[in-house]
Write an enzyme that holds these catalytic residues in place. Structure first.
Site, PDB file in Angstrom:
ATOM      1  N   TYR A 156       0.845  -1.200   0.000  1.00 44.73           N
ATOM      2  CA  TYR A 156       0.000   0.000   0.000  1.00 44.73           C
ATOM      3  C   TYR A 156       0.876   1.244   0.000  1.00 44.73           C
ATOM      4  O   TYR A 156       1.771   1.386   0.839  1.00 44.73           O
ATOM      5  CB  TYR A 156      -0.889   0.001   1.242  1.00 44.73           C
TER       6      TYR A 156
ATOM      7  N   ASP B  62       0.712  15.446   6.348  1.00 48.97           N
ATOM      8  CA  ASP B  62      -0.372  15.097   5.432  1.00 48.97           C
ATOM      9  C   ASP B  62      -1.555  16.029   5.647  1.00 48.97           C
ATOM     10  O   ASP B  62      -2.509  15.718   6.358  1.00 48.97           O
ATOM     11  CB  ASP B  62      -0.787  13.638   5.674  1.00 48.97           C
TER      12      ASP B  62
ATOM     13  N   ASP C  96      -3.110   5.535  -2.370  1.00 46.78           N
ATOM     14  CA  ASP C  96      -3.954   6.648  -1.946  1.00 46.78           C
ATOM     15  C   ASP C  96      -4.078   7.647  -3.099  1.00 46.78           C
ATOM     16  O   ASP C  96      -3.074   8.020  -3.706  1.00 46.78           O
ATOM     17  CB  ASP C  96      -3.296   7.311  -0.728  1.00 46.78           C
TER      18      ASP C  96
ATOM     19  N   ASP D 236      -6.316  10.355  -2.484  1.00 42.61           N
ATOM     20  CA  ASP D 236      -6.907  11.495  -1.780  1.00 42.61           C
ATOM     21  C   ASP D 236      -8.321  11.790  -2.304  1.00 42.61           C
ATOM     22  O   ASP D 236      -9.155  10.901  -2.375  1.00 42.61           O
ATOM     23  CB  ASP D 236      -5.986  12.711  -1.891  1.00 42.61           C
TER      24      ASP D 236
ATOM     25  N   HIS E 243      -7.986   4.616  -3.855  1.00 42.54           N
ATOM     26  CA  HIS E 243      -9.194   5.041  -3.143  1.00 42.54           C
ATOM     27  C   HIS E 243      -9.389   6.542  -3.245  1.00 42.54           C
ATOM     28  O   HIS E 243      -8.439   7.322  -3.219  1.00 42.54           O
ATOM     29  CB  HIS E 243      -9.215   4.557  -1.691  1.00 42.54           C
TER      30      HIS E 243
ATOM     31  N   GLU F  54     -11.766   9.743  -1.685  1.00 41.35           N
ATOM     32  CA  GLU F  54     -12.471  10.064  -0.439  1.00 41.35           C
ATOM     33  C   GLU F  54     -13.398  11.265  -0.596  1.00 41.35           C
ATOM     34  O   GLU F  54     -13.414  11.928  -1.641  1.00 41.35           O
ATOM     35  CB  GLU F  54     -11.449  10.336   0.668  1.00 41.35           C
TER      36      GLU F  54
ATOM     37  N   CYS G 123      -5.059  14.030   7.208  1.00 39.50           N
ATOM     38  CA  CYS G 123      -4.994  12.609   7.544  1.00 39.50           C
ATOM     39  C   CYS G 123      -6.317  12.165   8.166  1.00 39.50           C
ATOM     40  O   CYS G 123      -6.914  12.882   8.979  1.00 39.50           O
ATOM     41  CB  CYS G 123      -3.843  12.355   8.511  1.00 39.50           C
TER      42      CYS G 123
ATOM     43  N   ARG H  27     -13.774   5.631  -0.347  1.00 38.68           N
ATOM     44  CA  ARG H  27     -13.465   5.911   1.061  1.00 38.68           C
ATOM     45  C   ARG H  27     -14.374   7.035   1.558  1.00 38.68           C
ATOM     46  O   ARG H  27     -14.561   8.034   0.865  1.00 38.68           O
ATOM     47  CB  ARG H  27     -12.002   6.327   1.205  1.00 38.68           C
TER      48      ARG H  27
ATOM     49  N   GLU I 266     -13.388   5.042   6.947  1.00 36.79           N
ATOM     50  CA  GLU I 266     -12.262   5.556   7.723  1.00 36.79           C
ATOM     51  C   GLU I 266     -12.657   5.792   9.177  1.00 36.79           C
ATOM     52  O   GLU I 266     -13.775   6.210   9.478  1.00 36.79           O
ATOM     53  CB  GLU I 266     -11.758   6.860   7.098  1.00 36.79           C
TER      54      GLU I 266
ATOM     55  N   ASN J  86      -8.356   0.343   7.776  1.00 36.70           N
ATOM     56  CA  ASN J  86      -7.136   1.143   7.893  1.00 36.70           C
ATOM     57  C   ASN J  86      -6.692   1.122   9.352  1.00 36.70           C
ATOM     58  O   ASN J  86      -7.387   1.653  10.217  1.00 36.70           O
ATOM     59  CB  ASN J  86      -7.407   2.577   7.432  1.00 36.70           C
TER      60      ASN J  86
END
Length: 306
Positions: free
Chosen positions: A46, A61, A89, A91, A116, A118, A126, A163, A193, A218
């Site tokens: 990942y 982040d 990721d 974002d 993913h 989000e 984060c 996500r 998440e 996660n």
């Protein structure tokens, strides 16, 4: 007829065919950590957005990393061992539907097995920090529709993972609704998440099981989610489990210790002295390079391995 090499995306889809199998992915953020994870025998890896921001930019982040930062890192990591699935990721997709389409296309062409998207605002943070701001449903759904559409247009095997960070600000029911709608849009897996209890975990996994949709967990030690083991996650019904920060803290501690030792003693530590450059080169493809050169009739590296 020779068979085509197995891509990371197809390999990930094959791993997810077994409803009882949990795919465990350590978080990596550069070439060395990726090589180490593959050498350790993990089925997949990942690429952490936080780790990418920390290592490539030197910043926390907080939505600072851009599409070029993230895609170039994902492309490099995916190229090291193309048959090993890389989940990366992506974002928020870095903009509206047009930008999401560009993001997905670039990740797919880079050999990423899954990404993913989000539902935070562009000024994201984060997922285990407080104060996240969530976009409305339709904005989120437009991102997912764009992602699924361009992936299908490219006839790519890459998985789209939806996500949601909505639980913190809007509650569990709203987060679950968003994931159910995401499945209807056509995503391949979902990612709630900051899940906080086993009851919530079991509920979302059970609901998604009815549509054969894998749920990703996660695990961030010290974050909102309890520190569940791999066996506990499997029992709860998760199908994918990522450990984004796994490599970050050990590297920070070990490098800081080596720097302190050199500054205080004027010499490298015994452990560092025994770990030569050749060990690192062998990890990162030295022998493969020598073999390629030899087969091609090259002579430049004949004495490198001696």
């Amino acid at each position: 007829m020779a068979l085509a090499p197995l891509t990371g995306a197809q390999r990930l889809r094959d791993l997810l065919k077994d409803p009882n199998h949990l795919v465990v992915l350590p978080g990596v953020f550069d070439g060395i950590t990726a090589r180490l994870a593959v050498a350790a025998g993990f089925d997949a890896i990942y690429m952490t957005g936080a780790g990418t921001s920390l290592s490539r930019l030197g910043w926390a982040d907080l939505g600072i990393a851009s599409l070029p930062d993230m895609e170039s890192n994902a492309s490099m990591i995916a190229s090291l061992h193309p048959s090993t699935p890389l989940i990366a990721d992506a974002d928020t997709g870095y903009g509206g539907p047009v930008m999401v389409s560009r993001t997905v296309a670039q990740y797919a062409r880079a050999g990423v097995a899954a990404l993913h998207i989000e539902d935070q605002v562009q000024e994201k943070r984060c997922g285990h920090l407080l104060g996240k701001i969530i976009v409305d449903r339709e904005t989120y759904y437009s991102r997912l529709r764009a992602a699924v559409a361009v992936r299908d247009q490219l006839q790519s095997k890459m998985l789209i993972i939806a996500r949601t960070d909505a639980k913190q600000a809007n509650g569990f029911d709203e987060a679950l609704k968003r994931l159910q709608d995401a499945v209807a849009i056509g995503v391949d897996a979902v990612f709630l998440e900051a899940v906080e209890t086993k009851e919530e975990a079991r509920q979302v996994c059970q609901i998604m099981k009815a549509t054969n949709t894998p749920v990703l967990l996660n695990l961030v030690p010290g974050g909102a989610t309890p520190t569940w083991t791999v066996d506990e996650a499997r029992e709860l019904g998760f199908r994918i489990m990522i450990f984004p920060g796994l490599c970050v803290a050990p590297i920070m501690r070990s490098v800081a210790a080596e720097l302190d030792h050199l500054r205080n003693t004027g010499e490298v530590s015994p452990g560092s002295a025994n770990a030569g450059v050749k060990e690192a080169f062998n990890l990162c493809g030295l022998q493969e390079c020598l073999e390629i050169d030899q087969k091609a009739g090259g002579k430049a590296y004949r004495t490198v391995g001696e």
